[in-house]
Scaffold this active site. Structure first.
Site, PDB file in Angstrom:
ATOM      1  N   CYS A 242       0.807  -1.217   0.000  1.00  0.00           N
ATOM      2  CA  CYS A 242       0.000   0.000   0.000  1.00  0.00           C
ATOM      3  C   CYS A 242       0.843   1.272   0.000  1.00  0.00           C
ATOM      4  O   CYS A 242       0.345   2.348  -0.328  1.00  0.00           O
ATOM      5  CB  CYS A 242      -0.945   0.007   1.201  1.00  0.00           C
ATOM      6  SG  CYS A 242      -2.133  -1.362   1.192  1.00  0.00           S
TER       7      CYS A 242
ATOM      8  N   HIS B  60      -3.073   7.042   3.271  1.00  0.00           N
ATOM      9  CA  HIS B  60      -3.553   5.881   2.530  1.00  0.00           C
ATOM     10  C   HIS B  60      -4.981   5.581   2.960  1.00  0.00           C
ATOM     11  O   HIS B  60      -5.291   5.560   4.144  1.00  0.00           O
ATOM     12  CB  HIS B  60      -2.638   4.683   2.822  1.00  0.00           C
ATOM     13  CG  HIS B  60      -3.189   3.364   2.404  1.00  0.00           C
ATOM     14  ND1 HIS B  60      -3.714   3.145   1.140  1.00  0.00           N
ATOM     15  CD2 HIS B  60      -3.313   2.190   3.080  1.00  0.00           C
ATOM     16  CE1 HIS B  60      -4.129   1.888   1.063  1.00  0.00           C
ATOM     17  NE2 HIS B  60      -3.898   1.296   2.215  1.00  0.00           N
TER      18      HIS B  60
ATOM     19  N   ASN C 196     -10.278   0.492  -0.235  1.00  0.00           N
ATOM     20  CA  ASN C 196      -8.827   0.411  -0.188  1.00  0.00           C
ATOM     21  C   ASN C 196      -8.317  -0.075  -1.544  1.00  0.00           C
ATOM     22  O   ASN C 196      -8.497  -1.237  -1.900  1.00  0.00           O
ATOM     23  CB  ASN C 196      -8.405  -0.543   0.932  1.00  0.00           C
ATOM     24  CG  ASN C 196      -6.897  -0.662   1.082  1.00  0.00           C
ATOM     25  OD1 ASN C 196      -6.140  -0.198   0.232  1.00  0.00           O
ATOM     26  ND2 ASN C 196      -6.461  -1.292   2.162  1.00  0.00           N
TER      27      ASN C 196
END
Length: 327
Positions: free
Chosen positions: A114, A254, A284
């Site tokens: 990520c 994030h 996500n």
């Protein structure tokens, strides 16, 4: 001194939406449960047959080229951040380069989960500062749906597909990618990983039967470490560059979990109006989440804005990047 300015930004998400109501018909969950715990209302899913992460990335890169009026032949380098490559080899970057006609560009994939986009941005900026490259595209492309188990109610509501791309070019003005702080801690591996599909556990009937080709996550451990590590890395990069909450214009975390985002911003003392969030729309998207979020709010951003990007992902790998908006 040469800096790497941000010359353009573009993003792409598939048209097909998987919202919480639709998901509740696939697995034992509901809109209230998902919204309360992670803040996600819907996510985009790439359903185009035979299309992988490179398709998403190519759409974002093509849009970037068009928006900036960049001649594809002038691009020197493309770095693709992805945890979902089209193939073990060749690289997804090479596929995107071919699809977008970047005939003079070199390219490679970068895997930092990520945190991939901000790690790739730092790499791209280093090429610019060194003088080795003049036009660098950093693209994050993630078909997360390819590794999601839609029978696992704990993980399947979290992830969506998308891509974002940014163009870096040299400038003598102190702008663009300024500084970064990054870390890795291998002890977190088994709390967030995909056990099979690599050289340790190659694909077999046994690994497929045991569902080892999907994301496995220990949510509590990830939450605790993500909050602590995104917070400390953000504060570290701010301190190194004499930034305060007052002189910081935006924090872009994030987009993994709204509760994580809120915990990081509150502990850092950053007011909510300075925190950019669009997790409710995309879920996500791993490395693609930060460029998707920046793109969502780019009309709000002004040249000279001080922005901190922060991410945490599998590895564990995490960090924060300080950029000064160039557009």
């Amino acid at each position: 001194m040469v800096y790497a300015k941000i010359s353009g930004l573009a993003a792409y998400a598939p048209d097909d939406i998987l919202d919480n109501e639709m998901l509740s018909k696939m697995v034992d969950t509901n809109d209230e449960w998902i919204t309360t715990r992670v803040g996600i209302k819907e996510r985009r899913i790439l359903k185009k047959e035979g299309a992988g992460s490179s398709f998403l990335g190519a759409q974002a890169v093509q849009s970037l080229l068009e928006q900036t009026g960049t001649d594809p032949s002038e691009v020197d380098l493309l770095i693709c951040a992805t945890s979902n490559p089209d193939y073990r080899f060749p690289s997804t970057a090479s596929v995107i380069i071919g699809e977008c006609g970047l005939k003079n560009a070199y390219g490679y994939d970068l895997q930092a989960a990520c945190a991939g986009f901000i790690v790739a941005l730092q790499d791209g900026a280093a090429y610019i500062r060194s003088g080795l490259r003049k036009k660098v595209i950093v693209v994050a492309a993630e078909k997360m749906s390819s590794m999601v188990n839609y029978e696992d109610r704990a993980t399947c509501p979290l992830f969506g597909d998308g891509a974002g791309a940014m163009l870096l070019e040299p400038t003598e003005e102190e702008t663009g990618v300024i500084d970064g702080v990054f870390h890795v801690d291998h002890s977190g591996m088994e709390h967030l990983w995909m056990p099979a599909g690599g050289s340790v556990l190659p694909a077999s009937h046994d690994t497929v039967d045991k569902q080892l080709h999907y994301i496995i996550q220990d949510g509590r451990n990830v939450y605790k470490n993500a909050v602590t590590d995104m917070l400390t890395s953000s504060l570290d990069v701010m301190q190194r560059n004499n930034l305060t909450v007052d002189t910081l214009d935006y924090l872009v975390p994030h987009q993994a979990n709204l509760r994580i985002i809120e915990a990081v911003s509150q502990r850092a003392g950053v007011p909510q109006e300075k925190v950019l969030v669009n997790i409710q729309k995309f879920g996500n998207t791993s490395a693609a989440s930060i460029p998707l979020c920046l793109n969502e709010f780019k009309d709000k951003l002004k040249k000279g804005d001080n922005i901190v990007l922060t991410a945490f992902g599998a590895g564990y790998t995490w960090g924060a990047l300080y950029i000064k908006w160039s557009l």
